[in-house]
Design a protein around this motif. Structure first.
Motif, short mmCIF file in Angstrom:
data_model
loop_
_atom_site.label_atom_id
_atom_site.label_comp_id
_atom_site.label_asym_id
_atom_site.label_seq_id
_atom_site.Cartn_x
_atom_site.Cartn_y
_atom_site.Cartn_z
N GLU A 1 -25.50 -97.47 -74.65
CA GLU A 1 -26.30 -97.21 -75.85
C GLU A 1 -27.68 -96.68 -75.47
O GLU A 1 -28.18 -95.73 -76.08
N TYR A 2 -28.29 -97.28 -74.46
CA TYR A 2 -29.60 -96.84 -74.00
C TYR A 2 -29.57 -95.40 -73.49
O TYR A 2 -30.41 -94.56 -73.84
N MET A 3 -28.57 -95.09 -72.66
CA MET A 3 -28.52 -93.76 -72.06
C MET A 3 -28.23 -92.67 -73.08
O MET A 3 -28.82 -91.59 -73.04
N VAL A 4 -27.33 -92.95 -74.02
CA VAL A 4 -27.03 -91.97 -75.06
C VAL A 4 -28.26 -91.75 -75.95
O VAL A 4 -28.59 -90.61 -76.30
N ASN A 5 -28.97 -92.82 -76.26
CA ASN A 5 -30.17 -92.72 -77.08
C ASN A 5 -31.26 -91.93 -76.36
O ASN A 5 -31.92 -91.06 -76.95
N LEU A 6 -31.45 -92.22 -75.07
CA LEU A 6 -32.46 -91.50 -74.29
C LEU A 6 -32.12 -90.02 -74.22
O LEU A 6 -32.99 -89.15 -74.40
N HIS A 7 -30.85 -89.71 -73.97
CA HIS A 7 -30.42 -88.32 -73.90
C HIS A 7 -30.69 -87.60 -75.22
O HIS A 7 -31.22 -86.47 -75.23
N GLN A 8 -30.36 -88.23 -76.34
CA GLN A 8 -30.54 -87.58 -77.64
C GLN A 8 -32.02 -87.38 -77.96
O GLN A 8 -32.41 -86.32 -78.47
N GLN A 9 -32.84 -88.39 -77.65
CA GLN A 9 -34.28 -88.24 -77.88
C GLN A 9 -34.86 -87.07 -77.09
O GLN A 9 -35.60 -86.24 -77.63
N VAL A 10 -34.53 -87.01 -75.81
CA VAL A 10 -35.07 -85.95 -74.95
C VAL A 10 -34.56 -84.59 -75.42
O VAL A 10 -35.33 -83.61 -75.50
N LEU A 11 -33.28 -84.51 -75.76
CA LEU A 11 -32.72 -83.24 -76.23
C LEU A 11 -33.42 -82.79 -77.52
O LEU A 11 -33.80 -81.61 -77.65
N ASP B 1 -37.33 -102.82 -78.11
CA ASP B 1 -37.97 -104.03 -77.58
C ASP B 1 -37.09 -104.69 -76.53
O ASP B 1 -37.60 -105.25 -75.55
N GLU B 2 -35.78 -104.60 -76.70
CA GLU B 2 -34.86 -105.20 -75.73
C GLU B 2 -34.94 -104.48 -74.39
O GLU B 2 -35.04 -105.11 -73.33
N GLY C 1 -37.39 -103.79 -64.10
CA GLY C 1 -37.85 -102.48 -63.64
C GLY C 1 -38.35 -101.56 -64.72
O GLY C 1 -38.64 -100.38 -64.43
N PHE C 2 -38.51 -102.05 -65.94
CA PHE C 2 -38.90 -101.14 -67.02
C PHE C 2 -40.24 -100.47 -66.75
O PHE C 2 -40.38 -99.25 -66.89
N ASP C 3 -41.23 -101.24 -66.37
CA ASP C 3 -42.57 -100.67 -66.18
C ASP C 3 -42.58 -99.59 -65.10
O ASP C 3 -43.33 -98.62 -65.19
N THR C 4 -41.76 -99.77 -64.08
CA THR C 4 -41.72 -98.81 -62.97
C THR C 4 -40.84 -97.60 -63.28
O THR C 4 -41.16 -96.47 -62.89
N MET C 5 -39.75 -97.84 -64.01
CA MET C 5 -38.71 -96.82 -64.14
C MET C 5 -38.71 -96.04 -65.44
O MET C 5 -38.04 -95.01 -65.54
N ASN C 6 -39.42 -96.50 -66.47
CA ASN C 6 -39.19 -95.87 -67.78
C ASN C 6 -39.56 -94.38 -67.80
O ASN C 6 -38.80 -93.55 -68.30
N LYS C 7 -40.71 -94.02 -67.26
CA LYS C 7 -41.08 -92.59 -67.26
C LYS C 7 -40.22 -91.80 -66.29
O LYS C 7 -39.93 -90.62 -66.53
N LEU C 8 -39.79 -92.45 -65.19
CA LEU C 8 -38.89 -91.76 -64.26
C LEU C 8 -37.54 -91.51 -64.91
O LEU C 8 -36.92 -90.45 -64.69
#
Length: 324
Positions: A263-273, A293-294, A300-307
């Protein structure tokens, strides 16, 4: 001077064929779907230093029972923990991803000490050094090293200080050893194009290294990444009858963890697209991606989110084409 005939070239090709062929005819009654690598082609290959192979007396190592004959090995401490499943049978052991040379030395001796059996097969989930490291230790002791066929070239080409695999396969390889069954599947390119997912049907267990996550962010900027295949692999995993999933790091996952990761990866992909299609540049785009929020509570969120955004931005940018 007479020109060489067709038959001359045909005869020359037959002479050269054994030299150029990467696999050779062998058989192993325990395996279905195997192709055998001609090790003589790589006997004197150049390798890089084994930078993770230096002895470390403080390295933590474990071999813990999951259920029945199925165990999980770990080495390192969080956040650098590596793990893989180990199946013990009366005819020998099957090990997944030794990860470090020093850990492999320990694990090989620990299996002998605890179970009095040799390691027969080592399965590499993919051709990345941090998981394939140490495989050469088991190979020297007589174990056969297995990888999906796309993994052979990068091991040789990148001069990795790991075992040259003895056995490769295309889509599926089955091991039947000592009354146990292990199924090795290549679903699609995902985290590398040599990714294997390993099933232990009797134990309802799955090795989903680096593709699966357990309430943690995918690593960095999705190194060696194929978005479509990653989603296809998660979809396949979600259809499996499993209750234990080792993901190669951190803590094991559940199917619910895998569902939320998808769910996270599909959402991230759609937002970026959507943001790219709206004309936003990287400097604008990364500021406008939203996380639930989840997800913000994942390891690793703080380190990885922008990456993660950056990796998805690269994928989207390379896999779209508008009017230009």
């Amino acid at each position: 001077m007479q020109k060489p005939t067709y038959f001359f070239y045909f005869f020359l090709m037959l002479l050269l064929l054994p030299i150029s062929c990467k696999v050779q005819a062998q058989s192993d009654s325990h395996l279905t779907g195997a192709e055998y690598v001609d090790q003589s082609l790589y006997r004197n290959r150049e390798i890089l230093p084994d930078v993770l192979g230096k002895p470390d007396p403080n390295l933590e190592k474990t071999l813990v029972q999951v259920k029945g004959n199925l165990y999980r090995h770990t080495n390192g401490t969080l956040p650098a923990l590596h793990s893989g499943l180990v199946l013990i049978t009366k005819e020998g052991a099957i090990v997944i991803d030794p990860a470090l040379t020093q850990a492999a030395i320990w694990l090989n001796e620990e299996i002998k000490r605890k179970f009095n059996v040799p390691v027969k097969y080592v399965i590499l989930t993919h051709a990345h050094y941090d998981h394939a490291g140490g495989s050469q230790i088991f190979q020297k002791e007589g174990a056969k090293v297995i990888i999906q066929k796309n993994g052979l070239e990068p091991i040789i080409g990148e001069k990795l200080p790991v075992a040259v695999p003895d056995i490769v396969y295309d889509k599926q390889l089955t091991i039947k050893l000592g009354g146990e069954t292990v199924i090795v599947n290549h679903i699609a390119p995902s985290h590398s194009n040599s990714m294997s997912v390993v099933s232990f049907p009797k134990y309802k267990a799955l090795q989903l290294t680096d593709v699966g996550e357990s309430k943690t962010m995918p690593y960095n900027d999705f190194l060696d990444f194929y978005y479509d295949g990653w989603i296809a692999t998660l979809d396949w995993a979600l259809q499996q009858n499993v209750d234990y999933i080792d993901v190669g790091h951190y803590t094991p996952a559940t199917l619910e963890d895998i569902r939320k990761e998808r769910e996270y990866m599909v959402n991230l992909h759609q937002q970026v697209l959507d943001l790219v299609r709206s004309g936003q540049s990287w400097d604008e785009l990364y500021r406008h991606v939203k996380f639930s929020d989840e997800v913000k509570k994942w390891g690793g969120f703080d380190t990885m989110n922008k990456l993660n955004i950056l990796g998805m931005f690269r994928w989207v940018s390379n896999h779209r084409r508008g009017t230009w």
